[in-house]
Scaffold this active site. Sequence first.
Site, mmCIF file in Angstrom:
data_model
loop_
_atom_site.group_PDB
_atom_site.id
_atom_site.type_symbol
_atom_site.label_atom_id
_atom_site.label_comp_id
_atom_site.label_asym_id
_atom_site.label_seq_id
_atom_site.Cartn_x
_atom_site.Cartn_y
_atom_site.Cartn_z
ATOM 1 N N ILE A 63 -0.233 3.443 2.799
ATOM 2 C CA ILE A 63 -0.784 2.726 1.653
ATOM 3 C C ILE A 63 -2.051 2.027 2.134
ATOM 4 O O ILE A 63 -2.255 1.841 3.338
ATOM 5 C CB ILE A 63 0.208 1.707 1.035
ATOM 6 C CG1 ILE A 63 0.690 0.705 2.080
ATOM 7 C CG2 ILE A 63 1.364 2.402 0.362
ATOM 8 C CD1 ILE A 63 1.651 -0.335 1.510
ATOM 9 N N ASP A 64 -2.908 1.652 1.206
ATOM 10 C CA ASP A 64 -4.207 1.091 1.557
ATOM 11 C C ASP A 64 -4.051 -0.208 2.341
ATOM 12 O O ASP A 64 -3.022 -0.891 2.270
ATOM 13 C CB ASP A 64 -5.041 0.840 0.296
ATOM 14 C CG ASP A 64 -5.320 2.125 -0.457
ATOM 15 O OD1 ASP A 64 -5.287 3.193 0.184
ATOM 16 O OD2 ASP A 64 -5.548 2.067 -1.682
#
Length: 822
Positions: free
Chosen positions: A223-224
């Site tokens: 995930i970012d």
Amino acid sequence: MPPTIAEVKGRLNFVWGKESDLNETYSFEFASSTSWSCVRKNGAESRKFRLTFDAAASRLWWGESYFMDPSDMAKQPDRVQWYRASDRSKKRAAFLWKRLREAQPGNVEVRKNIPAPPRPKAAVARNPASVGKARTEAVSTGSKSKTSPVSWPEVVLDLDQMLVLYKPPHWKVELPPKGTPEEGLHLPSWLRDKVASIDPKLFEEESNPALSGTGFGPLSHRIDQETSGPLLAAKTAAAQRHLRAQFHKTEISKRYVCLVHGRVSSPSGTVDASIRTLRTDATTRSEISSAGDWAETQYQVIATFGSASVGRYSLLACDITSGRTHQIRVHMQHLGHPLVSDDKYGDVGQLEKDRIWCPRLFLHSFRLRFRDLRNEVQEVVCPLPPDLKAALVKLGAASPDGPSADALFGETSWQREIFRPPLTAWRPGTEVQRCLISLLLSKDQPRSLHDINADAELKRLLAKENLTCINKAWLAKNWDVFEALPSPDDDLTVRLRPLAEGSERQLEQQIEAVRSECEELQRLKQRAIAEEQYLKAAEIKRRFEAASAELSSLLTLCEDESVADDALAEGRIAAARQQIKAFEQDVNDEALFPSLAAAPKPRAVPETDDPLPAEGLEVKPPSLEEALMDFLDRKEGNIAHINEINNDRYLREVMAQQAPKPISAVNKVWLKQHEALFTLLRAQDNEMYIARTQAVADQKKAKAKMQAGDQKKQPAYHQVIQKADQMAAPLVYQYGGGALKPIPEQEESGPWQERLRQALQAGPLEVPELLQAVPLFTAATGATRPWQQQEILLTFLQAWPQLFKVEKRGSGADRKYLVSLK
């Protein structure tokens, strides 16, 4: 005999706890013999205060409000008594400290330029007792930096060959490239250091093929960096293959919550658009392209915020089956609704405005569903973290015309999963709560505080959060989960608060939970006011208004349905309403809390024959420039402190209504844009004030005119000082900046000249000595201070240059005047 400085340091070099709340600890730091400080810790909060030691009076001062006497510790070395500054006789202590433990080595003398020792690696300690089906793994993160706001990862679900951990924002999920220094926060490195059960081969380069050349260790997906939420990690190669196969078949469900700009027209929908990812050494960016990989995002509108004047926002829940890079961010931009604080796919100008009230990308993964090696479905829910909750609070209450359904994709409640999970469910930073829950679940009977605090695992978790023990104060903050009961041996016993059974009990517990939140907000508000952080107190007040509105609606529901016993319900409702009223009365003290001053009455609108605007048409919001000019016109000199302006309730309402975006505060950038109307002034103490530009110009003109008028006056004039003392003759001399007028010859033989000449017959004297020789001259001057008497005598002597000679010797503080006869 008062104690020496070394003895005082030795007596204070311990960790002390506030007697009313031992979780609030204090420790001393001695940078030098005179520069001392005290560090206050309460959970994760930490603040340093400067102290002053008066060795002559044997007093240690905390600012100018409190002091303690180190000599008192000779009788009671395990107690510190602080007194108010007005209580010099030490009649009654304002608050007491109790000695807890030895201070860490190195607190006696804090030396600079000495490298700090490396942080020790903490091992994983498993809690044998479990909550629910899965075991919980508590990971110790070691000591944290006092100034670092970083949140640390935490293992949420620990299975045999895989685990789920919570990734806080700002942590990278990739390993650093081989041969490069490791900078920043890398989640795979944290796993390698903290979780010993993971196969070391999973961290090797061969096991992590990636186009970027970095890989992400045992993590099965990414995930970012600014996104928070749960992540799957494998402990063995078999588990890694099992999880990657599920991702390849799109069998793993990931749900996110995000805040986007604008109002999404459809309450739910699906975005089916292929995404192509472009990777370089410097950055990674995705775009909608028919040549990309298939990507599908289902979304549902949860709530809408704002208005046309301040901007509209939509809170969405997104369910993705494909996991493309930046999938939600690209798809939402494709719909015309970019995410709030998106630094890659949002407008640059809008990003600067978003970061003022939302410091990171508003994207959080709140649910992860997968199958373990036994093909059993596992589900992990991570509610919305506090920083994103605080950003939502700044937008105010949700629009009443928004979606009203609580069902999320027709399956569960979004309120339960995102905002209000069950009290026993996992939440970030609740390891102590969950450990105590497991202890209480292991026995059917309530447990005493002594037995609870003797548990080794609980002690470790309390030390990790800078807490000392479970006591009354801690139970009071967590009363919505735990219940304290008296025991025959005068010791408190603790048990879990009974779970809800039926709608009546659920509603009653929900009321208690919201009321507990109101109590916590009141405590935070009082501390903010005591520390003079009025902007923070205003923010807490807005949060309380939202919580009190929710509590009022719950109480109304309770009254309508009559869910509880009449007497009990009426008592709880009355207590809750009384608490809201007490809070409003408490914070409405304008002397301590200027932001809560009553808003000024709106200006009277002249009566006209113009028809009112038609219903449905938007009324133009008031101008901040006009409101600020009206505010300054009511101030003396058309000037006000910048904090007074930003704390004014009416001006804050006007700021929130500015278009196209609300204004958070009047700052230097805004004043630069309106310098024709307003001027920023900075005082000698570096405080900033705002004034009307026209008023500043008028004051300059008036001052220049006054100075020009003063120059036209004759600088020389006679000043006569006549005193009532019958023994002192009238004192007459010339005073001024111009040329002295000729003095008549007959005046040279006046009484004061003769007396001064007689005193100088023996030889030259300094001005103080001459005053002592002619004491009646002091009575004639009428001055009470020595320096004023000396100035008048010098002026008198200089008015008679033909009689007296005045010589100046030295400068500054050593300046002296020697008087002699001509």
